[in-house]
Design an enzyme around this catalytic site. Structure first.
Site, PDB file in Angstrom:
ATOM      1  N   CYS A 176      31.476  42.742  43.002  1.00 24.31           N
ATOM      2  CA  CYS A 176      32.777  42.091  43.001  1.00 24.31           C
ATOM      3  C   CYS A 176      33.649  42.729  44.084  1.00 24.31           C
ATOM      4  CB  CYS A 176      33.434  42.242  41.636  1.00 24.31           C
ATOM      5  SG  CYS A 176      35.156  41.675  41.593  1.00 24.31           S
ATOM      6  N   ASP A 183      27.169  42.268  40.353  1.00 23.88           N
ATOM      7  CA  ASP A 183      26.867  40.879  40.019  1.00 23.88           C
ATOM      8  C   ASP A 183      25.378  40.650  40.282  1.00 23.88           C
ATOM      9  OD1 ASP A 183      29.551  40.113  39.423  1.00 23.88           O
ATOM     10  OD2 ASP A 183      29.964  39.976  41.570  1.00 23.88           O
TER      11      ASP A 183
END
Length: 269
Positions: A176, A183
């Protein structure tokens, strides 16, 4: 408010009432300008969101729960930041809505306003992908890797006879850009053109491991790098990210001649 001022990674007061102002749009032009994309875009596509934790109160105050799929067009002026969408959906937890149709219409109006283009809403989730005999995983390739960022398109090569194939990997990871949280995703690359070197492709995908960017922008970077470096005649790139905060994001980008893939989820989702 800038991305750095978002309430990500900080204690946030739990929404106690319906509040569309919680939605935070981010201009797609920011990420695309970094890729040299301006004017007519070389791709089509959508961002498909799966919501696993949707709840509201019916007209009599009884809680209702559901799952839902939101589809945002690639050419919307803005993407919607995921933490803000989570907070927005949670703002329905104590909000009374007459019926499911009213809830859908309200969410469609709010998300479309934030994205700047019509957003589709469907109750329910797509089925889990059971795999295809045409897909070829590249994850078992034995090779040394020592680059984990920034993304390294120099690893991408193609040549030889023209092929039509689907290459998949479950090793895509990015971070992120605001919180630094990881992620995780699988990626599915379908193309027709000179044969893509699979070892180079795997090294390239792994080079996103320490890269900070939004899901949608990672997929557009992968698409753009493959199109530039490997010169396929047609190309489709779909990433299926695992959920965080009850949401997962599945961006898909393709050359205009490619039909949309079937809406499906990974087993990790």
């Amino acid at each position: 408010m800038t991305a750095a001022e978002l309430p990500l990674g900080r204690d946030v007061a739990y929404p106690t009432h319906y509040d569309p102002g919680l939605l935070f749009p981010i201009a797609r032009s920011i990420g695309r300008s970094a890729l040299g994309l301006a004017g007519s875009l070389p791709f089509i596509g959508v961002d498909r969101w799966h919501a696993y934790e949707l709840s509201w109160l019916d007209a009599r105050g009884k809680p209702r729960v559901a799952t839902a799929t939101f589809t945002v067009p690639f050419d919307s002026p803005s993407l919607i930041e995921s933490k803000s969408l989570k907070l927005y959906l949670n703002s329905f937890n104590a909000h009374r809505v007459a019926n499911e149709l009213g809830l859908r219409d309200l969410i469609v109006a709010d998300l479309s306003r934030a994205a700047g283009a019509p957003v589709r809403f469907d109750f329910g989730l797509p089925p889990v992908d059971t795999g295809s005999g045409d897909d070829r995983s590249i994850d078992a390739i034995e090779l040394d890797i020592d680059r984990y960022g920034p993304p390294d398109p120099s690893q991408l090569h193609s040549g030889g006879e023209e092929v039509t194939e689907v290459l998949v990997s479950g090793l895509l990871k990015s971070n992120c850009p605001v919180t630094g949280q990881p992620d995780w995703a699988s990626v599915r690359i379908a193309y027709r053109g000179p044969c893509i070197d699979r070892a180079g492709l795997l090294r390239y995908l792994v080079s996103f491991r320490d890269h900070a960017d939004f899901h949608e922008q990672c997929v557009e970077r992968i698409f753009s790098d493959l199109l530039t470096r490997c010169a396929p005649r047609s190309l489709s790139v779909e990433a299926r990210y695992t959920r965080r905060g009850g949401l997962d994001i599945n961006p898909w980008r393709a050359t205009p001649d490619v039909p949309a893939p079937a809406s499906q989820r990974d087993s990790r989702q």
